[in-house]
Design an enzyme around this catalytic site. Structure first.
Site, PDB file in Angstrom:
ATOM      1  CG  HIS A 180      38.849  39.066  47.649  1.00 56.77           C
ATOM      2  ND1 HIS A 180      39.171  38.111  46.724  1.00 56.77           N
ATOM      3  CD2 HIS A 180      40.070  39.848  48.278  1.00 56.77           C
ATOM      4  CE1 HIS A 180      40.391  38.171  46.435  1.00 56.77           C
ATOM      5  NE2 HIS A 180      40.801  38.790  47.134  1.00 56.77           N
ATOM      6  CB  CYS A 182      51.394  36.822  34.126  1.00 54.19           C
ATOM      7  SG  CYS A 182      51.528  38.023  32.941  1.00 54.19           S
TER       8      CYS A 182
END
Lengths: 395, 354
Positions: free
Chosen positions: A200, A323
């Site tokens: 990707h 995160c």
């Protein structure tokens, strides 16, 4: 919306989608079946493997399909470590700014008694072959150095590092997730033993990647089950994604020179335009970087606010390492190239691809200039800097 | 359209607050403050990332309401302004209330500044308390639902903060809030209220203090009022004034912690009668109205979150210091805890007990 986060993921190309679609409703057999219908799928699978191998300069038998870059990194490193440990070698060399898929795997190995040497990547974000040569010991089981950095885009001297490893007889892995499809990568010529890639990042689908393991390199399965991928990776092959990846990679490799020239020119203009903002600095070497990567730090700016306001202006960009919550931590990459904590918090990564246009680049430059000026205008930190109460870190 | 930033914890209260602001015609942005990493809270890194379940709950509600939603990373500030201060208080022998600091420094200061950056003139939380404007002043009042009232932890708010803050739950009962959440299909409608200090999920404060300070606290002597040694304690951070359990001293009549002294590492024990005080002082006092009263006056005071209000005579002794004379002797007046003054439903101000 201007999409300038191509290092995070890319739009799936038309060629990749067209290659995938028949797998869902026409060639949908399980490649492991023994009937003719399944054999079609098996042939398509092996054909994709051969084409991918040609693009990478390796043998088809050296290509193992995985779920992506992180899995490939994990499997390569854990395999080399296990093979090394069997010979009493429990030392691994890497760099301080690797992807977390590498760093966290190394942490796990450290807990199992391995010793890890993380090489300094200097302010320009490049490790030298000499550093690698100096760090190699008799008990070194693996050297793993990324091909190009995901945040600051610096390209490492992989061929020369590979040559050092080859000469000393140490297996060499490279996380080439950001490089493949964008700059020339050749497993043979670049002296690579293990290579990770993810589809990707070059307009292929998500959830599919490759681990190349050169003939003679050990590979241990992380996932137990069936005998797919010659017993090195259990689980029914994700054929649609594999065919999409093969199509995307071939397209990327065929157009590499043209794309790199086009994207590189836009990168130059973007760097030039942003560099005029006072008290900012380009992160990573000026020349040895990926064609589409621009990464700046702006003094007195919080990365989070910068991204939110750019989003508001229709620019999709990133900063630091997100995160899982989507919040930002100061980037370990920027800390590794010596940026202090408060500066590392104010970074901006813009990553372009061939679908971006020069007009978009101009709009990005205007948007960043406006947002930086606005945020500095309301920042007490900036006020203290301007009034001389605290010194500037970036001149 | 008026823009509001909603501080969403992932709980039912802030979710309903977001919904009510939207109903009230505000253009709302939801956000969750990431305040600490799991390692800081003594939770294994491998469990979840930054209380991810709460973040996912908040995100789910924001998506349901079609609000933009962001997670802001305030870990460095929270560590400095709340966690380290919390640990330093214990190390000094006083018992802090970190929720008050978090409201004061994180939500109504740093988060409000972030709201301003995003063009939001209003900051919204799910606190149970009311803000009203009387003439040219803002007043902070108790919640309509007395059992949920949180005005105690909001005493440090200034006029400027009250002016741009909204507490949409102030006039609601908790049962109404759960009903609204259910009606709107919020994922967290039945989620229990949070109880502990968020960064000490296991309730082991002493372990948290040692983790944050990065050092151990030595054992020392239990002493009586006259200074005689009556036993050994296991480190001053394990004790708080009024504590009876866990002292490990056999005695026909129970001992209580009457004082904690960091300077000579002693913990003073005494009988129940020694716990009572008729006077106390508070510092760092915030008068919500903005000005210090000229003369002593009587009102009521809360010395702990869940304590019923007590009659008190208040003697202002300086810009932000106050002397209290209690109507009745008060048990376990604990240094570090907040003393908050009320005139009926109205919060007059508060400070830290000395």
């Amino acid at each position: 919306m201007i999409y300038a986060d191509n290092a995070a993921t890319t739009k799936t190309s038309r060629a990749a989608i067209d290659a995938m679609l028949p797998c869902f409703d026409t060639v949908y057999g399980n490649p492991s079946g023994l009937y003719a219908f399944a054999q079609q799928a098996k042939e398509a699978l092996e054909d994709a493997r051969a084409r991918i191998a040609r693009c990478l300069g390796c043998d088809a038998r050296e290509v193992t399909f995985t779920s992506g870059g992180s899995e490939s990194d994990n499997q390569a490193i854990l395999s080399a470590a296990k093979a090394g440990a069997a010979k009493g070698k429990k030392h691994i060399i890497s760099t301080a700014f690797e992807h977390h898929a590498v760093l966290h795997t190394l942490k796990k190995l450290e807990a199992d008694g391995f010793e890890v040497t993380l090489l300094d990547v200097h302010e320009n974000g490049i490790v030298t072959p000499q550093q690698v040569a100096d760090a190699i010991r008799g008990d070194t089981a693996l050297v793993t150095v990324m091909f190009a950095n995901n945040e600051i885009g610096t390209v490492q001297p992989i061929r020369a590092i590979g040559a050092v490893c080859r000469e000393k007889g140490v297996p060499f892995h490279t996380d080439a997730v950001q490089a493949v499809g964008h700059i020339p990568v050749n497993v043979r010529e670049d002296n690579i033993d293990y290579l990770s890639l993810s589809a990707h990042k070059f307009h292929g689908p998500r959830g599919i990647g490759v681990l190349v393991a050169r003939k003679g390199m050990r590979l241990y399965s992380l996932i137990e089950g069936g005998a797919q991928e010659r017993g090195k990776r259990a689980g029914t092959e994700n054929l649609p994604a594999i065919l999409g990846m093969a199509a995307a990679l071939e397209e990327a490799v065929q157009n590499m020179e043209t794309n790199a020239a086009k994207v590189g020119a836009m990168r130059e203009r973007l760097i030039e335009g942003l560099a005029e903002i006072p008290h900012c600095v380009l992160n990573g070497d000026r020349n040895e970087r990926l064609p589409g990567n621009v990464n700046f730090c702006f003094e007195g700016i919080e990365g989070e606010s910068l991204l939110l306001l750019l989003d508001d202006k229709g620019v999709a960009a990133s900063s630091g390492s997100a995160c899982t919550s989507g919040s930002l931590d100061p980037s370990h990459v920027l800390l590794a190239i010596g940026r202090p904590h408060e500066i590392a918090h104010g970074s901006l990564r813009l990553t372009l691809c061939e679908e971006n246009t020069p007009a978009e680049v101009e709009r990005i430059i205007d948007a960043v200039r406006e947002v930086v000026a606005y945020l500095r205008g309301m920042s007490p930190v900036w006020r203290d800097l301007v009034n001389g109460k605290t010194p500037f870190v970036i001149p | 359209m008026k823009k509001a930033l909603i501080a969403m914890s992932g709980g039912v209260d802030s979710s309903v607050a977001a919904f009510l602001m939207q109903q009230d015609g505000f253009d709302c942005i939801g956000c969750t403050m990431k305040l600490y990493d799991n390692e800081d809270a003594g939770v294994s890194r491998t469990r979840t990332c930054c209380s991810l379940d709460d973040v996912e709950d908040a995100r789910s509600v924001a998506f349901r309401l079609h609000m933009p939603y962001y997670v802001f990373n305030f870990t460095a500030d929270f560590r400095r302004l709340v966690m380290e201060k919390f640990a330093q208080c214990y190390a000094r022998g006083v018992t802090p209330n970190p929720c008050i600091d978090c409201n004061r420094y994180m939500k109504f200061d740093l988060l409000y500044r972030r709201a301003a950056v995003l063009g939001c003139g209003v900051l919204v939380t799910g606190h149970y308390a009311r803000i009203e404007k009387q003439a040219d002043k803002y007043i902070l009042k108790k919640a309509s639902d007395a059992s949920k009232d949180q005005s105690y932890v909001l005493y440090a708010m200034t006029q400027a903060q009250l002016a741009h803050t909204r507490f949409p739950l102030g006039s609601l009962h908790k049962t109404d809030v759960r009903r609204i959440a259910l009606e709107n299909g919020f994922i967290n409608a039945d989620k229990p209220d949070s109880q502990d200090i968020c960064f000490v999920p296991d309730g082991d404060y002493a372990a948290a203090v040692e983790r944050i300070c990065g050092r151990r606290f030595p054992d020392g002597d239990f002493v009586s009022a006259d200074g005689s040694v009556i036993g050994r304690h296991k480190g001053i951070i394990h004790y708080t004034v009024g504590q009876r359990k866990g002292l490990g001293i056999a005695s026909s009549e129970p001992y209580y912690v009457c004082g904690v002294r960091a300077c000579d590492n002693t913990v003073r024990l005494g009988r129940i009668g020694e716990l009572y005080r008729t006077e106390a002082d508070a510092a760092d006092f915030n008068w919500i109205g903005g000005s210090v009263p000229h003369a002593p006056f009587t009102c009521t005071v809360k010395l702990r979150y869940r304590q019923p209000e007590q009659p008190v005579t208040v003697v202002p002794t300086g810009e932000n210091t106050v002397h209290f004379v209690f109507g009745e002797p008060q048990r376990a007046v604990t240094p570090g805890q907040a003393a908050v003054l009320y005139d009926g439903d109205i919060v007059l101000g508060g400070g830290t007990l000395m």
